[in-house]
Scaffold this motif. Structure first.
Motif, PDB file in Angstrom:
ATOM      1  N   UNK A 368      -2.495 -13.928  -7.385  1.00  0.00           N
ATOM      2  CA  UNK A 368      -1.098 -14.239  -7.079  1.00  0.00           C
ATOM      3  C   UNK A 368      -0.254 -14.052  -8.330  1.00  0.00           C
ATOM      4  N   UNK A 369       0.784 -13.245  -8.194  1.00  0.00           N
ATOM      5  CA  UNK A 369       1.730 -13.000  -9.279  1.00  0.00           C
ATOM      6  C   UNK A 369       1.006 -12.612 -10.569  1.00  0.00           C
ATOM      7  N   UNK A 370       0.078 -11.664 -10.415  1.00  0.00           N
ATOM      8  CA  UNK A 370      -0.637 -11.044 -11.535  1.00  0.00           C
ATOM      9  C   UNK A 370      -1.547 -12.005 -12.294  1.00  0.00           C
ATOM     10  N   UNK A 371      -2.037 -13.045 -11.604  1.00  0.00           N
ATOM     11  CA  UNK A 371      -3.032 -13.949 -12.177  1.00  0.00           C
ATOM     12  C   UNK A 371      -4.133 -14.147 -11.146  1.00  0.00           C
ATOM     13  N   UNK A 372      -5.392 -14.132 -11.590  1.00  0.00           N
ATOM     14  CA  UNK A 372      -6.531 -14.356 -10.714  1.00  0.00           C
ATOM     15  C   UNK A 372      -7.013 -15.790 -10.906  1.00  0.00           C
ATOM     16  N   UNK A 373      -7.093 -16.548  -9.788  1.00  0.00           N
ATOM     17  CA  UNK A 373      -7.443 -17.964  -9.850  1.00  0.00           C
ATOM     18  C   UNK A 373      -8.810 -18.214  -9.215  1.00  0.00           C
ATOM     19  N   UNK A 374      -9.572 -19.115  -9.842  1.00  0.00           N
ATOM     20  CA  UNK A 374     -10.842 -19.593  -9.314  1.00  0.00           C
ATOM     21  C   UNK A 374     -10.779 -21.115  -9.251  1.00  0.00           C
ATOM     22  N   UNK A 375     -11.214 -21.703  -8.124  1.00  0.00           N
ATOM     23  CA  UNK A 375     -11.243 -23.156  -7.978  1.00  0.00           C
ATOM     24  C   UNK A 375     -12.669 -23.566  -7.631  1.00  0.00           C
ATOM     25  N   UNK A 376     -13.276 -24.395  -8.480  1.00  0.00           N
ATOM     26  CA  UNK A 376     -14.662 -24.793  -8.256  1.00  0.00           C
ATOM     27  C   UNK A 376     -14.775 -26.305  -8.135  1.00  0.00           C
ATOM     28  N   UNK A 377     -15.968 -26.751  -7.702  1.00  0.00           N
ATOM     29  CA  UNK A 377     -16.223 -28.172  -7.551  1.00  0.00           C
ATOM     30  C   UNK A 377     -15.946 -28.899  -8.861  1.00  0.00           C
ATOM     31  N   UNK A 378     -15.504 -30.154  -8.707  1.00  0.00           N
ATOM     32  CA  UNK A 378     -15.043 -30.898  -9.868  1.00  0.00           C
ATOM     33  C   UNK A 378     -13.578 -30.662 -10.147  1.00  0.00           C
ATOM     34  N   UNK A 379     -12.911 -29.888  -9.290  1.00  0.00           N
ATOM     35  CA  UNK A 379     -11.490 -29.627  -9.464  1.00  0.00           C
ATOM     36  C   UNK A 379     -11.164 -28.793 -10.680  1.00  0.00           C
ATOM     37  N   UNK A 380     -12.049 -27.852 -11.043  1.00  0.00           N
ATOM     38  CA  UNK A 380     -11.808 -26.989 -12.201  1.00  0.00           C
ATOM     39  C   UNK A 380     -11.059 -25.739 -11.743  1.00  0.00           C
ATOM     40  N   UNK A 381      -9.855 -25.546 -12.280  1.00  0.00           N
ATOM     41  CA  UNK A 381      -9.036 -24.378 -11.953  1.00  0.00           C
ATOM     42  C   UNK A 381      -9.010 -23.446 -13.158  1.00  0.00           C
ATOM     43  N   UNK A 382      -9.441 -22.203 -12.940  1.00  0.00           N
ATOM     44  CA  UNK A 382      -9.472 -21.200 -14.007  1.00  0.00           C
ATOM     45  C   UNK A 382      -8.531 -20.064 -13.647  1.00  0.00           C
ATOM     46  N   UNK A 383      -7.675 -19.704 -14.591  1.00  0.00           N
ATOM     47  CA  UNK A 383      -6.778 -18.559 -14.422  1.00  0.00           C
ATOM     48  C   UNK A 383      -7.274 -17.424 -15.306  1.00  0.00           C
ATOM     49  N   UNK A 384      -7.485 -16.253 -14.705  1.00  0.00           N
ATOM     50  CA  UNK A 384      -7.975 -15.080 -15.427  1.00  0.00           C
ATOM     51  C   UNK A 384      -6.938 -13.973 -15.415  1.00  0.00           C
ATOM     52  N   UNK A 385      -6.950 -13.158 -16.454  1.00  0.00           N
ATOM     53  CA  UNK A 385      -6.161 -11.924 -16.474  1.00  0.00           C
ATOM     54  C   UNK A 385      -6.881 -10.916 -15.571  1.00  0.00           C
ATOM     55  N   UNK A 386      -6.275 -10.477 -14.466  1.00  0.00           N
ATOM     56  CA  UNK A 386      -6.991  -9.578 -13.550  1.00  0.00           C
ATOM     57  C   UNK A 386      -7.282  -8.206 -14.145  1.00  0.00           C
ATOM     58  N   UNK A 387      -6.607  -7.849 -15.228  1.00  0.00           N
ATOM     59  CA  UNK A 387      -6.859  -6.544 -15.844  1.00  0.00           C
ATOM     60  C   UNK A 387      -8.090  -6.557 -16.732  1.00  0.00           C
ATOM     61  N   UNK A 388      -8.416  -7.725 -17.317  1.00  0.00           N
ATOM     62  CA  UNK A 388      -9.497  -7.763 -18.302  1.00  0.00           C
ATOM     63  C   UNK A 388     -10.566  -8.807 -18.002  1.00  0.00           C
TER      64      UNK A 388
END
Length: 471
Positions: A368-388
């Motif tokens: 979404x809006x040039x950011x890749x998000x992952x949501x895992x157990x424990x409520x950990x939200x990670x934002x990744x650069x989708x290009x790299x």
């Protein structure tokens, strides 16, 4: 999301009327993003409720035709497809689907987990305990295709998708895996492709059409991400390196897919060399019958993996089962960026990057809006650069430190994530994302929310809610 990718999703892939903005699991092509606005940030059982409708249990997510919402459900002895009036939540019809068996399920799964697909008018549903069935807008049965039983100890989870007049269904199991396409109007089989290299899997297919090429169905499974020709089911190209048990659904953005997979025992650093079947027989096959029993492996380091490796449950490991176990011990969990297209094995050319840490078990990734998000157990939200694949920000969603089975969705500059305990976090999207609110539904949530019509639709264990700003 690139404009070209969005046009493909809305025009060729689903071919739906404009009034149906969320026609399958996680919206158009399972992408999880809506262009609606004014979606509430604060809501709950007694706040910003437009309507609430009590429902039998089920894990399937709401999908929308022009004026109806479709869901599946179950009780002790029955399966159901349910249609609700989109504007009021009133139940228009509920149809009982035959349940000839009750297959074994993981305790986080249910007999009504796959979401319905709709062409803007009709409903198409799949159940592990029955197969495929289609209903018209008035609830009349159009056709049924019994399938199974399936050899998957966790039950199935892939939802049907519609493409070029076909319903495509993936049925991955320990044995007998296949992908099937039936005619959307009649239910007649168009093609079926066996997938003998696959074991248990739950990932919904996504669609991709290369420039000047034919529409492809992309399916993530054990160790391979495969592109099938939607017209005839032929394998076109594939990428190796996926984990052994695929649960999340990939997302497609233009000519790139993001494929996420996590399975127990496949974290980076856990890989190990395992002898070939011929080699292990020489050491452990005491009665020389050409297969391995649990007793024969009683003093072996492989004893602890016997139950998961006995794919057909007959108490013995034969060559296919042992080789699948060997493969499993070489695989690694990751989210990978994959360039789409080509012919044959494209692993060396098409894998752009891989990220190995803080990976979700079940929730699909969100772009979404040039950011890749992952949501895992424990409520950990990670934002990744989708290009790299590099980490932009990682943190915990305070107040929602639970397990997650629902996938994140986005709209109106916000991300919505629902935990199993019913804590729905609202996050301001961005490379430096911020938690806006955590809303308590006071009920479990397994289904993926749907932001549609300036509203947010949330299915809990006992009801479907429609939330809107009431100012």
């Amino acid at each position: 999301m690139r404009i070209g990718g969005l046009l493909l999703l809305l025009s060729w892939a689903l071919q739906l009327p404009a009034s149906s903005e969320w026609p399958q699991f996680r919206g158009p092509n399972a992408f999880g993003v809506s262009d609606t606005t004014d979606v509430p940030s604060e809501f709950g059982p007694s706040k910003n409720v437009a309507w609430k409708t009590a429902l039998p249990p089920g894990h399937s997510s709401p999908v929308f035709s022009a004026d109806q919402i479709f869901l599946t459900a179950y009780d002790a002895d029955h399966l159901y497809v349910i249609a609700l009036e989109r504007s009021t939540g009133r139940i228009l019809w509920r149809r009982e689907v035959p349940r000839p068996r009750k297959q074994k399920l993981h305790n986080s799964n249910s007999p009504a987990s796959p979401s319905v697909a709709t062409d803007g008018k009709n409903a198409y549903a799949f159940f592990t305990d029955f197969g495929l069935v289609s209903y018209g807008p008035d609830g009349n049965e159009r056709w049924r295709v019994p399938l199974g039983p399936f050899d998957n100890p966790f039950g199935l989870g892939a939802s049907p998708v519609l493409a070029q007049g076909k319903v495509i269904q993936v049925c991955d199991s320990e044995t007998g895996s296949f992908v099937l396409a039936v005619d959307q109007k009649s239910g007649a089989k168009v093609w079926r492709v066996e997938r003998p290299e696959m074991t248990r899997g739950f990932s919904t297919p996504v669609l991709y059409q290369p420039n000047g090429g034919r529409l492809q169905a992309l399916v993530a499974g054990t160790n391979r991400f495969i592109a099938y020709d939607v017209e005839n089911g032929a394998e076109i190209w594939w990428v190796r390196g996926l984990t052994w048990q695929m649960k999340p659904t990939p997302i497609v953005d233009g000519d790139t897919a993001y494929v996420l997979g996590w399975a127990g025992g496949a974290d980076q650093g856990n890989q190990a060399a395992v002898p070939s079947f011929a080699e292990i027989l020489k050491v452990e096959d005491a009665n020389h019958d050409g297969k391995l029993s649990k007793n024969e492996l009683a003093d072996s380091q492989y004893k602890q993996d016997f139950a998961d490796s006995d794919l057909d449950g007959d108490g013995f490991l034969e060559e296919r089962e042992w080789e699948k176990y060997r493969e499993r011990r070489t695989l690694v969990n990751s989210v990978m960026a994959v360039k789409l297209g080509g012919t044959g094995d494209m692993t060396e050319r098409n894998v752009l990057w891989r990220f190995y840490k803080s990976l979700p078990n079940v929730p699909s990734p969100l772009l979404y809006q040039s950011v890749l998000y992952l949501v895992k157990e424990g409520g950990i939200l990670t934002a990744l650069d989708p290009a790299t694949g590099s980490v932009l920000k990682q943190g915990r969603l305070k107040g929602a430190l639970d397990f997650y089975y629902s996938s994140p969705v986005a709209a109106d500059g916000k991300i919505y994530t629902a935990s199993q305990d019913g804590h729905i976090s609202v996050i301001k999207a961005g490379r430096d994302w911020e938690l806006i609110a955590v809303n308590d539904m006071d009920d479990e949530v397994y289904a993926t929310p749907a932001p549609v019509d300036h509203r947010l639709y949330v299915r809990t264990k006992s009801a479907l809610y429609c939330f809107r700003n009431t100012r």
